[in-house]
Design a protein around this motif. Structure first.
Motif, PDB file in Angstrom:
ATOM      1  N   PHE A  30       0.813  -1.213   0.000  1.00 56.71           N
ATOM      2  CA  PHE A  30       0.000   0.000   0.000  1.00 56.71           C
ATOM      3  C   PHE A  30       0.850   1.269   0.000  1.00 56.71           C
ATOM      4  O   PHE A  30       1.968   1.303   0.519  1.00 56.71           O
ATOM      5  CB  PHE A  30      -0.923   0.008   1.219  1.00 56.71           C
ATOM      6  N   VAL A  31       0.289   2.296  -0.618  1.00 58.72           N
ATOM      7  CA  VAL A  31       0.797   3.664  -0.467  1.00 58.72           C
ATOM      8  C   VAL A  31      -0.271   4.420   0.315  1.00 58.72           C
ATOM      9  O   VAL A  31      -1.452   4.372  -0.030  1.00 58.72           O
ATOM     10  CB  VAL A  31       1.095   4.327  -1.831  1.00 58.72           C
ATOM     11  N   ALA A  32       0.146   5.061   1.377  1.00 55.23           N
ATOM     12  CA  ALA A  32      -0.809   5.613   2.332  1.00 55.23           C
ATOM     13  C   ALA A  32      -0.451   7.042   2.707  1.00 55.23           C
ATOM     14  O   ALA A  32       0.645   7.537   2.413  1.00 55.23           O
ATOM     15  CB  ALA A  32      -0.858   4.738   3.593  1.00 55.23           C
ATOM     16  N   TYR A  33      -1.402   7.666   3.361  1.00 55.13           N
ATOM     17  CA  TYR A  33      -1.177   9.024   3.833  1.00 55.13           C
ATOM     18  C   TYR A  33      -0.261   8.984   5.050  1.00 55.13           C
ATOM     19  O   TYR A  33      -0.024   7.932   5.639  1.00 55.13           O
ATOM     20  CB  TYR A  33      -2.516   9.665   4.210  1.00 55.13           C
ATOM     21  N   GLU A  34       0.279  10.167   5.425  1.00 56.14           N
ATOM     22  CA  GLU A  34       1.162  10.231   6.578  1.00 56.14           C
ATOM     23  C   GLU A  34       0.449   9.730   7.828  1.00 56.14           C
ATOM     24  O   GLU A  34      -0.765   9.845   7.958  1.00 56.14           O
ATOM     25  CB  GLU A  34       1.649  11.667   6.798  1.00 56.14           C
ATOM     26  N   LYS A  35       1.203   9.161   8.752  1.00 60.56           N
ATOM     27  CA  LYS A  35       0.625   8.613   9.971  1.00 60.56           C
ATOM     28  C   LYS A  35      -0.025   9.712  10.806  1.00 60.56           C
ATOM     29  O   LYS A  35       0.347  10.869  10.735  1.00 60.56           O
ATOM     30  CB  LYS A  35       1.693   7.889  10.791  1.00 60.56           C
ATOM     31  N   HIS A  94      -8.416   8.309   5.278  1.00 60.69           N
ATOM     32  CA  HIS A  94      -7.095   7.786   5.587  1.00 60.69           C
ATOM     33  C   HIS A  94      -7.113   6.956   6.874  1.00 60.69           C
ATOM     34  O   HIS A  94      -6.384   5.959   6.984  1.00 60.69           O
ATOM     35  CB  HIS A  94      -6.087   8.930   5.687  1.00 60.69           C
ATOM     36  N   GLN A  95      -7.961   7.322   7.813  1.00 61.67           N
ATOM     37  CA  GLN A  95      -8.144   6.491   9.010  1.00 61.67           C
ATOM     38  C   GLN A  95      -8.761   5.150   8.622  1.00 61.67           C
ATOM     39  O   GLN A  95      -8.382   4.104   9.163  1.00 61.67           O
ATOM     40  CB  GLN A  95      -9.033   7.219  10.018  1.00 61.67           C
ATOM     41  N   ASP A 143      -7.151   1.253   9.172  1.00 58.51           N
ATOM     42  CA  ASP A 143      -7.865   0.104   9.757  1.00 58.51           C
ATOM     43  C   ASP A 143      -7.894  -1.070   8.768  1.00 58.51           C
ATOM     44  O   ASP A 143      -7.761  -2.235   9.164  1.00 58.51           O
ATOM     45  CB  ASP A 143      -9.298   0.499  10.125  1.00 58.51           C
ATOM     46  N   TYR A 144      -8.063  -0.755   7.495  1.00 65.40           N
ATOM     47  CA  TYR A 144      -8.130  -1.795   6.469  1.00 65.40           C
ATOM     48  C   TYR A 144      -6.788  -2.499   6.298  1.00 65.40           C
ATOM     49  O   TYR A 144      -6.724  -3.697   6.029  1.00 65.40           O
ATOM     50  CB  TYR A 144      -8.568  -1.163   5.146  1.00 65.40           C
ATOM     51  N   LEU A 145      -5.713  -1.750   6.483  1.00 68.97           N
ATOM     52  CA  LEU A 145      -4.376  -2.307   6.285  1.00 68.97           C
ATOM     53  C   LEU A 145      -4.080  -3.480   7.197  1.00 68.97           C
ATOM     54  O   LEU A 145      -3.444  -4.450   6.786  1.00 68.97           O
ATOM     55  CB  LEU A 145      -3.310  -1.223   6.548  1.00 68.97           C
ATOM     56  N   ALA A 146      -4.534  -3.357   8.457  1.00 70.34           N
ATOM     57  CA  ALA A 146      -4.153  -4.343   9.481  1.00 70.34           C
ATOM     58  C   ALA A 146      -2.622  -4.408   9.550  1.00 70.34           C
ATOM     59  O   ALA A 146      -1.974  -3.424   9.787  1.00 70.34           O
ATOM     60  CB  ALA A 146      -4.783  -5.696   9.176  1.00 70.34           C
ATOM     61  N   GLN A 147      -2.029  -5.566   9.270  1.00 68.86           N
ATOM     62  CA  GLN A 147      -0.576  -5.716   9.358  1.00 68.86           C
ATOM     63  C   GLN A 147       0.109  -5.718   7.990  1.00 68.86           C
ATOM     64  O   GLN A 147       1.292  -6.037   7.886  1.00 68.86           O
ATOM     65  CB  GLN A 147      -0.246  -7.031  10.093  1.00 68.86           C
ATOM     66  N   ARG A 148      -0.638  -5.357   6.944  1.00 67.55           N
ATOM     67  CA  ARG A 148      -0.044  -5.404   5.615  1.00 67.55           C
ATOM     68  C   ARG A 148       0.952  -4.261   5.394  1.00 67.55           C
ATOM     69  O   ARG A 148       0.895  -3.230   6.077  1.00 67.55           O
ATOM     70  CB  ARG A 148      -1.141  -5.405   4.558  1.00 67.55           C
TER      71      ARG A 148
END
Length: 288
Positions: free
Chosen positions: A181-186, A193-194, A198-203
């Motif tokens: 994944f490419v994601a927004y800043e933490k 983005h939240q 949550d969808y990412l889990a441990q990926r």
């Protein structure tokens, strides 16, 4: 006599903390900020800032004047807003909107509105931060969060849908269990983005950015999967919407004006034009 405009420079330096920051806000050189503060101090016969090696620091006398300066500033902006409401159908109307929305929704579709407003010049400001409508930093703002500030006229303009996106080449090469994944800043407080966190889990996340147009380009360049507003799918021909893993979120887009300027003929005409633009079937298809 004191130049009342020097108060803007005083407050900009108070708010930004540095000459460079104040200059950026006021769109002038930092030497201009320093010169205007010097001039204000001469007229007031007070030292407002100590010039230290680590920066300019407010003196006790300067600190005592901040509240009074803000009162003068607010009265001045109130005067400007009232004057605008009595103005004619000519002049500049400033629209502030998020960068991606400005680039991919507004900019390609403002030709008809511009042609219909003889004598009116539009200024489209693509900005991540929320500008102050009270200080006339913009006349109309399009915002993804409902403002809570008093004195504003707020109208729901449209619903914005979101989804998971990647390139077809990436999805052909990677099974769902192997997606990166490419994601927004933490620590982003943005709802979509939240949801992705949550969808990412441990990926695995291979890249983060503070700009969703960057995320869109990364996804289109086979870097991974990301969440985007649907209107960004037109930003790159290789972006593909992953229908089987739909993001359920929809966010409201709000049109916002200060109550004092909504009676201005030119501001009202532009606002009505934007409302018509977002109520069309083409825009609904792009957003949802």
């Amino acid at each position: 006599m004191m130049n009342w405009d020097d108060l803007r420079y005083f407050l900009a330096l108070v708010d930004c903390g540095t000459l460079t920051g104040a200059a950026r806000r006021l769109q002038v050189e930092h030497t201009t900020v320093a010169r205007r503060i010097d001039a204000l101090e001469v007229v007031l016969k007070l030292r407002l800032f100590d010039r230290l090696v680590r920066g300019w620091q407010l003196t006790a006398e300067g600190q005592d004047l901040i509240e009074h300066a803000r009162e003068v500033e607010e009265r001045w902006f109130s005067f400007e807003r009232k004057a605008l409401s009595a103005s004619k159908m000519e002049g500049v109307v400033r629209i502030s909107a998020p960068p991606s929305l400005s680039t991919f929704l507004l900019a390609p579709r403002l030709k008809i509105l511009c042609a219909s407003l003889t004598g009116v010049e539009l200024e489209l400001q693509a900005e991540r931060h929320q500008v102050s409508l009270g200080k006339r930093e913009a006349d109309i703002a399009l915002r993804m969060a409902r403002p809570q500030t008093a004195g504003l006229v707020i109208k729901p303009l449209a619903s914005v849908g979101y989804g998971l996106y990647a390139s077809k080449a990436y999805l052909k090469k990677h099974k769902e269990d192997d997606w990166e994944f490419v994601a927004y800043e933490k620590h982003s407080a943005t709802p979509h983005h939240q949801w992705l966190e949550d969808y990412l889990a441990q990926r695995k996340v291979v890249l983060r950015s503070n700009d969703q147009m960057v995320l869109a380009q990364c996804a289109a360049a086979n870097l991974g999967v990301t969440v985007l507003p649907h209107y960004l799918r037109q930003s790159h021909r290789h972006l593909y919407r992953i229908e089987q893993q739909a993001c359920p979120l929809r966010r409201k887009l709000w049109l916002v004006m200060h109550d004092d300027v909504r009676r201005s003929p030119r501001v009202r005409a532009v606002a009505d034009g934007l409302i018509d633009l977002f109520s069309g079937a083409e825009m609904t298809d792009l957003l949802l």
